[in-house]
Write an enzyme that holds these catalytic residues in place. Sequence first.
Site, PDB file in Angstrom:
ATOM      1  N   LYS A  60       0.822  -1.210   0.000  1.00 28.26           N
ATOM      2  CA  LYS A  60       0.000   0.000   0.000  1.00 28.26           C
ATOM      3  C   LYS A  60       0.857   1.262   0.000  1.00 28.26           C
ATOM      4  O   LYS A  60       0.587   2.223  -0.741  1.00 28.26           O
ATOM      5  CB  LYS A  60      -0.924  -0.011   1.213  1.00 28.26           C
ATOM      6  CG  LYS A  60      -1.998  -1.090   1.169  1.00 28.26           C
ATOM      7  CD  LYS A  60      -2.796  -1.139   2.455  1.00 28.26           C
ATOM      8  CE  LYS A  60      -3.835  -2.245   2.433  1.00 28.26           C
ATOM      9  NZ  LYS A  60      -4.615  -2.309   3.692  1.00 28.26           N
ATOM     10  N   CYS A  76      -0.355   0.856   6.263  1.00 26.97           N
ATOM     11  CA  CYS A  76      -0.747  -0.010   7.377  1.00 26.97           C
ATOM     12  C   CYS A  76      -1.712  -1.087   6.900  1.00 26.97           C
ATOM     13  O   CYS A  76      -2.464  -0.883   5.940  1.00 26.97           O
ATOM     14  CB  CYS A  76      -1.434   0.784   8.485  1.00 26.97           C
ATOM     15  SG  CYS A  76      -0.411   2.002   9.297  1.00 26.97           S
ATOM     16  N   ASP A  77      -1.674  -2.221   7.594  1.00 29.38           N
ATOM     17  CA  ASP A  77      -2.681  -3.251   7.345  1.00 29.38           C
ATOM     18  C   ASP A  77      -2.856  -4.050   8.628  1.00 29.38           C
ATOM     19  O   ASP A  77      -1.887  -4.316   9.338  1.00 29.38           O
ATOM     20  CB  ASP A  77      -2.265  -4.186   6.213  1.00 29.38           C
ATOM     21  CG  ASP A  77      -3.398  -5.112   5.818  1.00 29.38           C
ATOM     22  OD1 ASP A  77      -4.287  -4.674   5.065  1.00 29.38           O
ATOM     23  OD2 ASP A  77      -3.418  -6.273   6.286  1.00 29.38           O
ATOM     24  N   SER A  78      -4.107  -4.397   8.937  1.00 24.84           N
ATOM     25  CA  SER A  78      -4.399  -5.147  10.153  1.00 24.84           C
ATOM     26  C   SER A  78      -5.200  -6.401   9.849  1.00 24.84           C
ATOM     27  O   SER A  78      -6.035  -6.413   8.941  1.00 24.84           O
ATOM     28  CB  SER A  78      -5.191  -4.278  11.150  1.00 24.84           C
ATOM     29  OG  SER A  78      -4.462  -3.152  11.540  1.00 24.84           O
ATOM     30  N   GLY A 113       0.638  -4.366  10.455  1.00 22.70           N
ATOM     31  CA  GLY A 113       1.903  -4.097   9.785  1.00 22.70           C
ATOM     32  C   GLY A 113       2.021  -2.615   9.479  1.00 22.70           C
ATOM     33  O   GLY A 113       1.020  -1.958   9.153  1.00 22.70           O
TER      34      GLY A 113
END
Length: 219
Positions: A60, A76-78, A113
């Site tokens: 991203k 960010c990624d969750s 992340g």
Amino acid sequence: MVRVVLASASPARRELLRRAGVAADVRVSDVDETAVLARIKAVIPDLEPVDEVLALARAKAEDVAADVEDALIIGCDSMLEFAGEVLGKPTTEQEAIARWRKMSGRVGTLHTGHWLIDARADGSGGLLGATASTVVRFGTVAEDEIAAYVATGEPLRVAGAFTIDGLGGPFIDGIEGDHSNVIGLSLPVLRGLLHDLGLRWADLTEPVHAGPQGHAACP
């Protein structure tokens, strides 16, 4: 002050940064998350959840960085790791209801992340990433409470089908770890990455002016 670009559609992440003094511009990436993970898993089949969220955060950030100049880009990624599965956003209300029936009274781990790209004109050009993991203890939730919560639509918009800072908050009995990570961006992790890039948190925030007795003046 450093210009910050958040490569995320999450209003919760943007608000979290705002409350911490960082006014971030938002640029949503066009990353196909399923395709990104499929390419990586073709090479590394047993990808750990922390590696999945870090890979997506990087994808991203890099996608947005291609069209952004003179800024610090944060991707960010969750995902929620629960009962041996890695869960993102549910796709239907039925899926969200089924998920909450399983999560009720149990424990999961929320992984986020973070990927930073220093694209400032006078910056280092550095690329850094890190993950954070927080244990989440779900309350025991009755069927009618699950149905009412899912009907709000919130679980369909967030990783793990819950929030801790929104309508899902009453159904979370507690956490072990960083609270901001459960919202979607670990502020301590971000501060550490900034330090590694030679930046201070104050470099991202507006100066706060003291009031007459030395207290911060309210706007």
